[in-house]
Design a protein around this motif. Structure first.
Motif: not given
Length: 262
Positions: A196-198, A208-209, A214-216, A229-230
């Motif tokens: 997502a950072l890239f 990306r959002n 949903y990343s750990f 994330s908001s």
């Protein structure tokens, strides 16, 4: 000689004997406690000494336990994979299956013992860190944690980390290779956030959002009301998501265990 009909309790006793007698359990859980407690208390101390009351106004003082768990979860993942995959590497799985031919019972016993051990160790560590942080940051402008804050920062994160380790155990059962299982789990934990950072282009914004939400790390931070994330899951949602993933992995591990030769 009397014949005793075996049941799940016997398998659980056997797995408990295994997990408490191998060195990997002591080392992984010992490092886990050191990381969670050490980093958690260090973060709280640095914040209390170097941040003014205005900056901490309304901040949940328990949220700084996030940093220790973010690093320490790798130890639980490692132990989870080793609990199943290491037996295939040493050949011990043949003895296990001979003693208990019911493969589903063996997998269930391993899951129960590991989950309880991981949950108890995480709960004790996070509760200690939370208590010290709340005391350390009291009067510094941070708000007083509510009952819900305490529940999520101790019980919630402990269940989540134990389920993450259980997922690693099931992946280890499917892969049957310690290094491969650990690599896969580290990739599942870290890859979404790194990818997502890239993704800087507008065309990939939705992807990306999704990866951020949903990343750990983002899921774990939800328990501290400090989500990366908001948008995305809130409250106890990450726990139900992890429970669903673990259930799917459990069904796959059971199916493969029955279909394969030992």
């Amino acid at each position: 000689m009397p014949v005793v009909r075996t049941h799940l309790g016997h398998a659980v006793t056997s797995e408990w004997t295994k997990i408490r007698s191998v060195r990997s359990t002591i080392w992984t859980l010992g490092v886990f406690v050191v990381l969670v407690v050490g980093i958690g208390l260090l973060a709280g101390a640095l914040v209390s000494e170097n941040t003014d009351e205005a900056s901490l106004h309304g901040t949940n003082p328990l949220s700084f336990g996030f940093f220790g768990l973010l690093v320490g979860n790798m130890c639980v993942i490692t132990l989870g994979v080793l609990t199943t995959a290491s037996e295939y590497g040493t050949g011990m799985i043949r003895t296990t299956m001979t003693a208990c031919p019911s493969r589903g019972r063996v997998l269930a016993a391993k899951a129960i013992v590991f989950f309880v051990v991981a949950f108890v160790v995480t709960l004790v560590s996070t509760t200690f860190v939370a208590m010290v942080q709340a005391s350390m940051l009291s009067g510094s402008g941070a708000r007083t944690p509510s009952g819900g804050d305490w529940a999520k920062a101790t019980l919630g994160v402990s269940l989540y980390i134990a389920l993450l380790g259980l997922l690693a155990l099931l992946v280890g059962s499917m892969i049957r290779h310690s290094a491969g299982g650990i690599t896969i789990m580290i990739g599942l934990v870290l890859a979404p956030l790194v990818l997502a950072l890239f993704m800087a282009t507008d065309s990939l914004r939705s992807v990306r959002n999704f990866l951020f939400e949903y990343s750990f790390p983002s899921q774990l931070s939800v328990f501290y009301d400090n989500a990366i994330s908001s948008s995305g899951p809130t409250g106890w949602d990450p726990l139900w998501i992890m429970l669903g993933l673990t259930a799917v992995a459990g069904a796959g591990a059971y199916a493969l265990l029955r279909a394969r030769d030992v």
